[in-house]
Design a protein around this motif. Structure first.
Motif, PDB file in Angstrom:
ATOM      1  N   TYR A  75      -7.563 -89.511   8.120  1.00  0.00           N
ATOM      2  CA  TYR A  75      -8.293 -89.750   9.366  1.00  0.00           C
ATOM      3  C   TYR A  75      -9.107 -88.526   9.775  1.00  0.00           C
ATOM      4  O   TYR A  75      -9.804 -88.546  10.780  1.00  0.00           O
ATOM      5  CB  TYR A  75      -7.318 -90.098  10.503  1.00  0.00           C
ATOM      6  N   GLY A  76      -8.965 -87.436   9.028  1.00  0.00           N
ATOM      7  CA  GLY A  76      -9.664 -86.206   9.366  1.00  0.00           C
ATOM      8  C   GLY A  76      -8.924 -85.362  10.383  1.00  0.00           C
ATOM      9  O   GLY A  76      -9.489 -84.434  10.948  1.00  0.00           O
ATOM     10  N   SER A  77      -7.654 -85.665  10.624  1.00  0.00           N
ATOM     11  CA  SER A  77      -6.849 -84.939  11.597  1.00  0.00           C
ATOM     12  C   SER A  77      -5.863 -84.015  10.891  1.00  0.00           C
ATOM     13  O   SER A  77      -5.523 -84.213   9.727  1.00  0.00           O
ATOM     14  CB  SER A  77      -6.059 -85.913  12.475  1.00  0.00           C
ATOM     15  N   ASP A  78      -5.392 -83.033  11.627  1.00  0.00           N
ATOM     16  CA  ASP A  78      -4.340 -82.171  11.099  1.00  0.00           C
ATOM     17  C   ASP A  78      -3.013 -82.895  11.206  1.00  0.00           C
ATOM     18  O   ASP A  78      -2.761 -83.605  12.183  1.00  0.00           O
ATOM     19  CB  ASP A  78      -4.270 -80.867  11.896  1.00  0.00           C
ATOM     20  N   PRO A  79      -2.126 -82.729  10.213  1.00  0.00           N
ATOM     21  CA  PRO A  79      -0.791 -83.335  10.327  1.00  0.00           C
ATOM     22  C   PRO A  79      -0.027 -82.692  11.482  1.00  0.00           C
ATOM     23  O   PRO A  79      -0.299 -81.547  11.845  1.00  0.00           O
ATOM     24  CB  PRO A  79      -0.136 -83.025   8.980  1.00  0.00           C
ATOM     25  N   PHE A  80       0.903 -83.435  12.051  1.00  0.00           N
ATOM     26  CA  PHE A  80       1.667 -82.920  13.186  1.00  0.00           C
ATOM     27  C   PHE A  80       3.121 -83.343  13.065  1.00  0.00           C
ATOM     28  O   PHE A  80       3.448 -84.336  12.434  1.00  0.00           O
ATOM     29  CB  PHE A  80       1.078 -83.394  14.519  1.00  0.00           C
ATOM     30  N   VAL A  81       3.989 -82.548  13.683  1.00  0.00           N
ATOM     31  CA  VAL A  81       5.424 -82.802  13.662  1.00  0.00           C
ATOM     32  C   VAL A  81       5.814 -83.470  14.969  1.00  0.00           C
ATOM     33  O   VAL A  81       5.443 -83.014  16.049  1.00  0.00           O
ATOM     34  CB  VAL A  81       6.216 -81.495  13.479  1.00  0.00           C
ATOM     35  N   LYS A  82       6.571 -84.561  14.856  1.00  0.00           N
ATOM     36  CA  LYS A  82       7.062 -85.272  16.033  1.00  0.00           C
ATOM     37  C   LYS A  82       8.317 -86.044  15.643  1.00  0.00           C
ATOM     38  O   LYS A  82       8.319 -86.768  14.649  1.00  0.00           O
ATOM     39  CB  LYS A  82       5.992 -86.236  16.554  1.00  0.00           C
ATOM     40  N   GLU A  83       9.370 -85.872  16.423  1.00  0.00           N
ATOM     41  CA  GLU A  83      10.622 -86.615  16.265  1.00  0.00           C
ATOM     42  C   GLU A  83      11.153 -86.610  14.838  1.00  0.00           C
ATOM     43  O   GLU A  83      11.511 -87.644  14.279  1.00  0.00           O
ATOM     44  CB  GLU A  83      10.444 -88.051  16.761  1.00  0.00           C
ATOM     45  N   GLY A  84      11.158 -85.460  14.216  1.00  0.00           N
ATOM     46  CA  GLY A  84      11.750 -85.322  12.887  1.00  0.00           C
ATOM     47  C   GLY A  84      10.877 -85.777  11.744  1.00  0.00           C
ATOM     48  O   GLY A  84      11.361 -85.953  10.631  1.00  0.00           O
ATOM     49  N   CYS A  85       9.592 -85.985  11.994  1.00  0.00           N
ATOM     50  CA  CYS A  85       8.667 -86.392  10.940  1.00  0.00           C
ATOM     51  C   CYS A  85       7.424 -85.525  10.969  1.00  0.00           C
ATOM     52  O   CYS A  85       6.982 -85.094  12.035  1.00  0.00           O
ATOM     53  CB  CYS A  85       8.231 -87.842  11.118  1.00  0.00           C
ATOM     54  N   LEU A  86       6.859 -85.312   9.816  1.00  0.00           N
ATOM     55  CA  LEU A  86       5.526 -84.735   9.701  1.00  0.00           C
ATOM     56  C   LEU A  86       4.601 -85.917   9.493  1.00  0.00           C
ATOM     57  O   LEU A  86       4.678 -86.604   8.484  1.00  0.00           O
ATOM     58  CB  LEU A  86       5.450 -83.771   8.515  1.00  0.00           C
ATOM     59  N   TYR A  87       3.759 -86.198  10.488  1.00  0.00           N
ATOM     60  CA  TYR A  87       2.864 -87.350  10.430  1.00  0.00           C
ATOM     61  C   TYR A  87       1.529 -86.951   9.831  1.00  0.00           C
ATOM     62  O   TYR A  87       0.917 -85.967  10.260  1.00  0.00           O
ATOM     63  CB  TYR A  87       2.648 -87.946  11.820  1.00  0.00           C
ATOM     64  N   ALA A  88       1.100 -87.726   8.855  1.00  0.00           N
ATOM     65  CA  ALA A  88      -0.195 -87.497   8.222  1.00  0.00           C
ATOM     66  C   ALA A  88      -0.734 -88.836   7.733  1.00  0.00           C
ATOM     67  O   ALA A  88      -0.110 -89.511   6.915  1.00  0.00           O
ATOM     68  CB  ALA A  88      -0.057 -86.535   7.046  1.00  0.00           C
ATOM     69  N   GLY A  89      -1.867 -89.248   8.255  1.00  0.00           N
ATOM     70  CA  GLY A  89      -2.534 -90.454   7.776  1.00  0.00           C
ATOM     71  C   GLY A  89      -1.707 -91.714   7.852  1.00  0.00           C
ATOM     72  O   GLY A  89      -1.783 -92.546   6.961  1.00  0.00           O
ATOM     73  N   GLY A  90      -0.917 -91.873   8.893  1.00  0.00           N
ATOM     74  CA  GLY A  90      -0.126 -93.088   9.042  1.00  0.00           C
ATOM     75  C   GLY A  90       1.193 -93.062   8.296  1.00  0.00           C
ATOM     76  O   GLY A  90       1.895 -94.070   8.235  1.00  0.00           O
ATOM     77  N   LEU A  91       1.541 -91.936   7.708  1.00  0.00           N
ATOM     78  CA  LEU A  91       2.815 -91.795   7.001  1.00  0.00           C
ATOM     79  C   LEU A  91       3.726 -90.840   7.756  1.00  0.00           C
ATOM     80  O   LEU A  91       3.266 -89.910   8.403  1.00  0.00           O
ATOM     81  CB  LEU A  91       2.593 -91.232   5.593  1.00  0.00           C
ATOM     82  N   CYS A  92       5.010 -91.085   7.622  1.00  0.00           N
ATOM     83  CA  CYS A  92       6.018 -90.185   8.175  1.00  0.00           C
ATOM     84  C   CYS A  92       6.701 -89.508   6.992  1.00  0.00           C
ATOM     85  O   CYS A  92       7.318 -90.164   6.161  1.00  0.00           O
ATOM     86  CB  CYS A  92       7.044 -90.975   8.985  1.00  0.00           C
ATOM     87  N   LEU A  93       6.550 -88.206   6.922  1.00  0.00           N
ATOM     88  CA  LEU A  93       7.270 -87.423   5.926  1.00  0.00           C
ATOM     89  C   LEU A  93       8.488 -86.864   6.644  1.00  0.00           C
ATOM     90  O   LEU A  93       8.371 -85.938   7.450  1.00  0.00           O
ATOM     91  CB  LEU A  93       6.389 -86.296   5.380  1.00  0.00           C
ATOM     92  N   GLU A  94       9.646 -87.476   6.413  1.00  0.00           N
ATOM     93  CA  GLU A  94      10.860 -87.101   7.135  1.00  0.00           C
ATOM     94  C   GLU A  94      11.268 -85.672   6.804  1.00  0.00           C
ATOM     95  O   GLU A  94      11.294 -85.273   5.647  1.00  0.00           O
ATOM     96  CB  GLU A  94      11.997 -88.054   6.796  1.00  0.00           C
ATOM     97  N   ILE A  95      11.579 -84.937   7.857  1.00  0.00           N
ATOM     98  CA  ILE A  95      12.003 -83.547   7.696  1.00  0.00           C
ATOM     99  C   ILE A  95      13.523 -83.524   7.702  1.00  0.00           C
ATOM    100  O   ILE A  95      14.164 -83.879   8.690  1.00  0.00           O
ATOM    101  CB  ILE A  95      11.449 -82.678   8.845  1.00  0.00           C
ATOM    102  N   SER A  96      14.098 -83.115   6.581  1.00  0.00           N
ATOM    103  CA  SER A  96      15.557 -83.054   6.493  1.00  0.00           C
ATOM    104  C   SER A  96      16.016 -81.660   6.901  1.00  0.00           C
ATOM    105  O   SER A  96      15.208 -80.808   7.271  1.00  0.00           O
ATOM    106  CB  SER A  96      16.006 -83.402   5.072  1.00  0.00           C
ATOM    107  N   SER A  97      17.309 -81.444   6.825  1.00  0.00           N
ATOM    108  CA  SER A  97      17.848 -80.138   7.217  1.00  0.00           C
ATOM    109  C   SER A  97      17.226 -79.046   6.351  1.00  0.00           C
ATOM    110  O   SER A  97      16.920 -79.247   5.183  1.00  0.00           O
ATOM    111  CB  SER A  97      19.366 -80.132   7.068  1.00  0.00           C
ATOM    112  N   GLY A  98      17.016 -77.913   6.950  1.00  0.00           N
ATOM    113  CA  GLY A  98      16.415 -76.802   6.212  1.00  0.00           C
ATOM    114  C   GLY A  98      14.888 -76.876   6.222  1.00  0.00           C
ATOM    115  O   GLY A  98      14.262 -76.217   5.395  1.00  0.00           O
ATOM    116  N   GLU A  99      14.311 -77.698   7.118  1.00  0.00           N
ATOM    117  CA  GLU A  99      12.850 -77.794   7.226  1.00  0.00           C
ATOM    118  C   GLU A  99      12.201 -78.147   5.885  1.00  0.00           C
ATOM    119  O   GLU A  99      11.210 -77.556   5.475  1.00  0.00           O
ATOM    120  CB  GLU A  99      12.263 -76.489   7.770  1.00  0.00           C
ATOM    121  N   VAL A 100      12.787 -79.132   5.206  1.00  0.00           N
ATOM    122  CA  VAL A 100      12.287 -79.572   3.901  1.00  0.00           C
ATOM    123  C   VAL A 100      11.924 -81.054   4.037  1.00  0.00           C
ATOM    124  O   VAL A 100      12.616 -81.816   4.715  1.00  0.00           O
ATOM    125  CB  VAL A 100      13.365 -79.374   2.801  1.00  0.00           C
ATOM    126  N   ILE A 101      10.860 -81.484   3.352  1.00  0.00           N
ATOM    127  CA  ILE A 101      10.458 -82.887   3.351  1.00  0.00           C
ATOM    128  C   ILE A 101      11.484 -83.687   2.551  1.00  0.00           C
ATOM    129  O   ILE A 101      11.699 -83.413   1.363  1.00  0.00           O
ATOM    130  CB  ILE A 101       9.047 -83.087   2.764  1.00  0.00           C
TER     131      ILE A 101
END
Length: 107
Positions: A75-101
């Motif tokens: 979408y031309g936007s920067d990814p952002f972190v919200k509620e335990g996910c890194l959001y990018a382009g309509g996807l949620c990259l879940e952040i597990s313990s240790g700040e790892v995808i």
């Protein structure tokens, strides 16, 4: 004399009713097509982002590295972190313990 005028008036009102019904159906169809097109575009962008994420092997990557690798999303936007996910382009990259995808899911 009154009967033909009454019948003509009924004919005109009936035609107006059919015209209004036709126009409402056309407007409804146009709105439906607009939503369908927007939904397709959203799905297409999410699919494109999923391919980008898959090609960059982000599962298991540290959060900071994932943000850097993604850059701008589809979408031309920067990814952002919200509620335990890194959001990018309509996807949620879940952040597990240790700040790892941990895993990727569509939202």
């Amino acid at each position: 004399m009154k009967r033909p005028i009454f019948l003509i008036l009924l004919l005109v009102l009936s035609n107006i009713g059919w015209f209004v019904a036709y126009m409402v159906a056309k407007i409804d169809h146009g709105i439906t097509l607009t939503y369908q097109s927007a939904s397709f575009d959203t799905s297409q962008m999410a699919q494109d982002q999923a391919i980008i994420v898959a090609n960059k092997n982000l599962v298991g990557a540290p959060l900071a590295e994932a943000i850097e690798k993604i850059g701008k999303d589809t979408y031309g936007s920067d990814p952002f972190v919200k509620e335990g996910c890194l959001y990018a382009g309509g996807l949620c990259l879940e952040i597990s313990s240790g700040e790892v995808i941990g895993k990727v899911r569509a939202e």
